[in-house]
Design a protein around this motif. Structure first.
Motif, PDB file in Angstrom:
ATOM      1  N   ALA A 119       0.834  -1.207   0.000  1.00  0.00           N
ATOM      2  CA  ALA A 119       0.000   0.000   0.000  1.00  0.00           C
ATOM      3  C   ALA A 119       0.868   1.257   0.000  1.00  0.00           C
ATOM      4  O   ALA A 119       0.632   2.194  -0.782  1.00  0.00           O
ATOM      5  CB  ALA A 119      -0.918  -0.003   1.222  1.00  0.00           C
ATOM      6  N   TYR A 120       1.858   1.278   0.867  1.00  0.00           N
ATOM      7  CA  TYR A 120       2.731   2.459   0.923  1.00  0.00           C
ATOM      8  C   TYR A 120       3.532   2.617  -0.367  1.00  0.00           C
ATOM      9  O   TYR A 120       3.696   3.732  -0.884  1.00  0.00           O
ATOM     10  CB  TYR A 120       3.686   2.360   2.118  1.00  0.00           C
ATOM     11  CG  TYR A 120       3.385   3.349   3.224  1.00  0.00           C
ATOM     12  CD1 TYR A 120       3.195   4.713   2.956  1.00  0.00           C
ATOM     13  CD2 TYR A 120       3.323   2.945   4.548  1.00  0.00           C
ATOM     14  CE1 TYR A 120       2.935   5.615   3.971  1.00  0.00           C
ATOM     15  CE2 TYR A 120       3.054   3.843   5.583  1.00  0.00           C
ATOM     16  CZ  TYR A 120       2.864   5.180   5.282  1.00  0.00           C
ATOM     17  OH  TYR A 120       2.590   6.081   6.290  1.00  0.00           O
ATOM     18  N   LEU A 121       4.045   1.514  -0.909  1.00  0.00           N
ATOM     19  CA  LEU A 121       4.806   1.596  -2.154  1.00  0.00           C
ATOM     20  C   LEU A 121       3.928   2.060  -3.307  1.00  0.00           C
ATOM     21  O   LEU A 121       4.371   2.801  -4.193  1.00  0.00           O
ATOM     22  CB  LEU A 121       5.453   0.246  -2.457  1.00  0.00           C
ATOM     23  CG  LEU A 121       6.656  -0.085  -1.563  1.00  0.00           C
ATOM     24  CD1 LEU A 121       7.026  -1.552  -1.688  1.00  0.00           C
ATOM     25  CD2 LEU A 121       7.847   0.811  -1.914  1.00  0.00           C
ATOM     26  N   ALA A 122       2.651   1.632  -3.313  1.00  0.00           N
ATOM     27  CA  ALA A 122       1.711   2.123  -4.329  1.00  0.00           C
ATOM     28  C   ALA A 122       1.486   3.624  -4.165  1.00  0.00           C
ATOM     29  O   ALA A 122       1.413   4.365  -5.156  1.00  0.00           O
ATOM     30  CB  ALA A 122       0.394   1.366  -4.226  1.00  0.00           C
ATOM     31  N   MET A 123       1.367   4.069  -2.916  1.00  0.00           N
ATOM     32  CA  MET A 123       1.206   5.502  -2.663  1.00  0.00           C
ATOM     33  C   MET A 123       2.428   6.292  -3.106  1.00  0.00           C
ATOM     34  O   MET A 123       2.318   7.387  -3.664  1.00  0.00           O
ATOM     35  CB  MET A 123       0.959   5.753  -1.173  1.00  0.00           C
ATOM     36  CG  MET A 123      -0.396   5.324  -0.676  1.00  0.00           C
ATOM     37  SD  MET A 123      -0.543   5.513   1.124  1.00  0.00           S
ATOM     38  CE  MET A 123      -0.384   7.296   1.309  1.00  0.00           C
ATOM     39  N   GLU A 183       2.211   1.706 -12.467  1.00  0.00           N
ATOM     40  CA  GLU A 183       2.734   2.139 -11.166  1.00  0.00           C
ATOM     41  C   GLU A 183       2.371   1.162 -10.052  1.00  0.00           C
ATOM     42  O   GLU A 183       3.136   0.992  -9.096  1.00  0.00           O
ATOM     43  CB  GLU A 183       2.235   3.556 -10.844  1.00  0.00           C
ATOM     44  CG  GLU A 183       2.906   4.605 -11.731  1.00  0.00           C
ATOM     45  CD  GLU A 183       2.081   5.857 -11.894  1.00  0.00           C
ATOM     46  OE1 GLU A 183       0.846   5.795 -11.710  1.00  0.00           O
ATOM     47  OE2 GLU A 183       2.665   6.906 -12.214  1.00  0.00           O
ATOM     48  N   PHE A 184       1.231   0.489 -10.164  1.00  0.00           N
ATOM     49  CA  PHE A 184       0.862  -0.514  -9.168  1.00  0.00           C
ATOM     50  C   PHE A 184       1.721  -1.771  -9.328  1.00  0.00           C
ATOM     51  O   PHE A 184       2.114  -2.387  -8.339  1.00  0.00           O
ATOM     52  CB  PHE A 184      -0.620  -0.859  -9.276  1.00  0.00           C
ATOM     53  CG  PHE A 184      -1.523   0.264  -8.848  1.00  0.00           C
ATOM     54  CD1 PHE A 184      -1.604   0.637  -7.518  1.00  0.00           C
ATOM     55  CD2 PHE A 184      -2.268   0.969  -9.779  1.00  0.00           C
ATOM     56  CE1 PHE A 184      -2.416   1.683  -7.115  1.00  0.00           C
ATOM     57  CE2 PHE A 184      -3.084   2.010  -9.387  1.00  0.00           C
ATOM     58  CZ  PHE A 184      -3.158   2.379  -8.051  1.00  0.00           C
ATOM     59  N   VAL A 185       2.023  -2.120 -10.579  1.00  0.00           N
ATOM     60  CA  VAL A 185       2.927  -3.239 -10.819  1.00  0.00           C
ATOM     61  C   VAL A 185       4.323  -2.889 -10.298  1.00  0.00           C
ATOM     62  O   VAL A 185       5.002  -3.720  -9.689  1.00  0.00           O
ATOM     63  CB  VAL A 185       2.979  -3.591 -12.320  1.00  0.00           C
ATOM     64  CG1 VAL A 185       3.994  -4.696 -12.578  1.00  0.00           C
ATOM     65  CG2 VAL A 185       1.597  -4.007 -12.816  1.00  0.00           C
ATOM     66  N   GLN A 186       4.729  -1.640 -10.511  1.00  0.00           N
ATOM     67  CA  GLN A 186       6.031  -1.194 -10.031  1.00  0.00           C
ATOM     68  C   GLN A 186       6.108  -1.257  -8.507  1.00  0.00           C
ATOM     69  O   GLN A 186       7.146  -1.612  -7.939  1.00  0.00           O
ATOM     70  CB  GLN A 186       6.305   0.238 -10.505  1.00  0.00           C
ATOM     71  CG  GLN A 186       7.730   0.708 -10.264  1.00  0.00           C
ATOM     72  CD  GLN A 186       8.763  -0.115 -11.004  1.00  0.00           C
ATOM     73  OE1 GLN A 186       8.543  -0.509 -12.155  1.00  0.00           O
ATOM     74  NE2 GLN A 186       9.880  -0.394 -10.373  1.00  0.00           N
ATOM     75  N   ALA A 226       2.609   5.897  -7.232  1.00  0.00           N
ATOM     76  CA  ALA A 226       1.477   6.441  -7.995  1.00  0.00           C
ATOM     77  C   ALA A 226       0.854   7.683  -7.370  1.00  0.00           C
ATOM     78  O   ALA A 226       0.114   8.405  -8.030  1.00  0.00           O
ATOM     79  CB  ALA A 226       0.409   5.361  -8.160  1.00  0.00           C
ATOM     80  N   GLY A 227       1.120   7.934  -6.088  1.00  0.00           N
ATOM     81  CA  GLY A 227       0.480   9.047  -5.383  1.00  0.00           C
ATOM     82  C   GLY A 227      -0.729   8.563  -4.605  1.00  0.00           C
ATOM     83  O   GLY A 227      -1.373   7.571  -4.975  1.00  0.00           O
TER      84      GLY A 227
END
Length: 430
Positions: A209-213, A234-237, A216-217
């Motif tokens: 969740a934090y990495l997605a934030m 960005e979610f895959v990243q 991707a923001g």
């Protein structure tokens, strides 16, 4: 947030999967003793199973009973995951406890849309308007109040200063690459970098969740939920960044079978000095001290690092708080209990004895712990806020996030498969 339509079939399926048949459910709801005394019993379900919170809350219930002789409070306490499973089944059965713990978000919305939760807008307005606005946000649905907060906070890294010093880490990392370097430095000193409760899944979700934030923001997670599509690059990243961490083998031995608050679980591993860090909410110090020894002055806090090139900022926080909601048509005694629990006197006691952050402005003077002051500072300076995904989203979607991320951490799903699985479940919830 979340799917606005309640799928009763989905709730029933979830309860069956959790092994909770309708016949196994205890009765809920307030009752009278049927005698001339007219005593009302209100049932209060919460997740405060660790000390000192368990005893503090029990003492508060007794205090409320002393002030209200015609009211008895029956406390039901369940560990986090067991509580979620039980509440899913109770929602399917159509009968909730008088007072129950809630994180707000999509789960609360589904309970509200099913007609099971009391609208507290008018019944609490006289005193609830004075609570911190940010603390109330998760419980506002269509501009109506369906829950009263008792805590607000965020997830971040809790770390052992002595371990960092031994590994030559002069300051907490502020970037993801710096964080990975810190993990390597700790491993080079034979220090387990991170404790993780892999068995319970939700602690691992925090990383994705934090990495997605960060990639991707903060707003992207809400937009993806609305669009029922988490397959963006960005979610895959975000999953690939988590995979980078997993590849370093940073977690304690046996982490996939470890619980959170048990004597050999995540919190105890950090609290006993056997790992340098854990990614957890503001309650972490209390649980570390309850499940283990606690770190005292060696405990520090830092926010989740920024990802280089990402759209998110280090000032965007992920977390939430705790609140209480009432079943529909709950007795006045339950409302009175919420008022008692949200008073300045009670909030000061909660801040001093259980480590929560204050939701009543007048109780802020009771916040003395330096780490919790650091958390509060981060919250006050936040430029974005995302509620826990397994609460912000519809229950099935939130569970799929937890399950898929757990599979990635275990090495059985790729970052792309995680994004696709979450998207598939989100579309099925339409």
């Amino acid at each position: 947030m979340g799917d606005p339509a309640l799928s009763r079939r989905g709730f029933l399926a979830a309860s069956t999967a959790a092994g909770l048949g309708m016949t196994a459910l205890s009765g809920c709801g307030g009752d009278s003793d049927g005698g001339s005394s007219g005593t009302t019993t209100i049932e209060w379900w919460n997740i405060s199973t660790t000390q000192p919170t368990k005893d503090v809350w029990a003492a508060l219930a007794k205090q409320f009973e002393a002030q209200n002789p015609k009211v008895k409070v029956k406390i039901v306490q369940l560990e986090n995951d067991a509580y979620k499973s039980k509440m899913t089944a109770l929602t399917a059965s159509g009968k909730l406890p008088d007072i129950f713990h809630t994180w707000g978000g999509g789960v609360l919305r589904q309970q509200v849309d099913a007609g099971l939760v009391e609208d507290l807008t008018d019944r609490t307005k006289e005193w609830a308007d004075g609570l911190l606005p940010v603390a109330k946000e998760p419980y506002l649905i269509d501009d109506k109040v369906y829950g009263i907060p008792f805590d607000i906070g965020m997830v971040g890294f809790w770390y052992n200063k002595a371990h960092f010093k031994k590994a030559g880490i002069s300051a907490p990392p502020t970037t993801w690459s710096g964080f990975l370097d810190a993990v390597r430095a700790l491993k080079s000193e034979n220090i387990t970098p991170i404790a993780l409760a892999g068995k319970e899944k939700w602690p691992g979700m925090y990383y994705w969740a934090y990495l997605a934030m960060r990639t991707a923001g903060a707003e992207a997670l809400e937009k993806a939920n609305d669009a029922k599509d988490f397959t963006g690059d960005e979610f895959v990243q975000a999953g690939k960044h988590l995979e980078e961490l997993v590849d370093l083998q940073p977690f304690q031995k046996g982490f996939l079978g470890a619980a959170y608050s048990t004597p050999t679980g995540q919190a105890a591993t950090v609290g006993n000095g056997k790992a340098a860090m854990e990614l957890m909410g503001q309650w972490a110090p209390v649980v570390q001290a309850d499940a283990g020894k606690g770190l005292g002055d060696d405990l520090g806090f830092f926010p989740f690092p920024a990802v280089e090139g990402g759209k998110g900022a280090i000032t965007e926080v992920f977390g939430g708080g705790g609140g209480h909601a009432l079943r529909r048509d709950a007795p006045q005694a339950a409302v009175d209990f919420l008022k008692f629990f949200a008073s300045a006197a009670t909030d000061r006691e909660l801040v001093k004895k259980t480590g929560v952050l204050p939701v009543v402005p007048a109780a802020e003077d009771a916040l003395a712990d330096a780490n919790l002051q650091a958390v509060q500072k981060q919250l006050k300076g936040a430029t974005g806020f995302q509620l826990y995904l397994d609460q912000a989203y519809a229950p099935a979607v939130g569970q799929e996030v937890n399950d898929s991320v757990a599979a990635l951490v275990a090495g059985s799903k790729s970052p792309q498969q995680v994004a696709e699985s979450i998207t598939k479940t989100a579309k099925e919830e339409q």
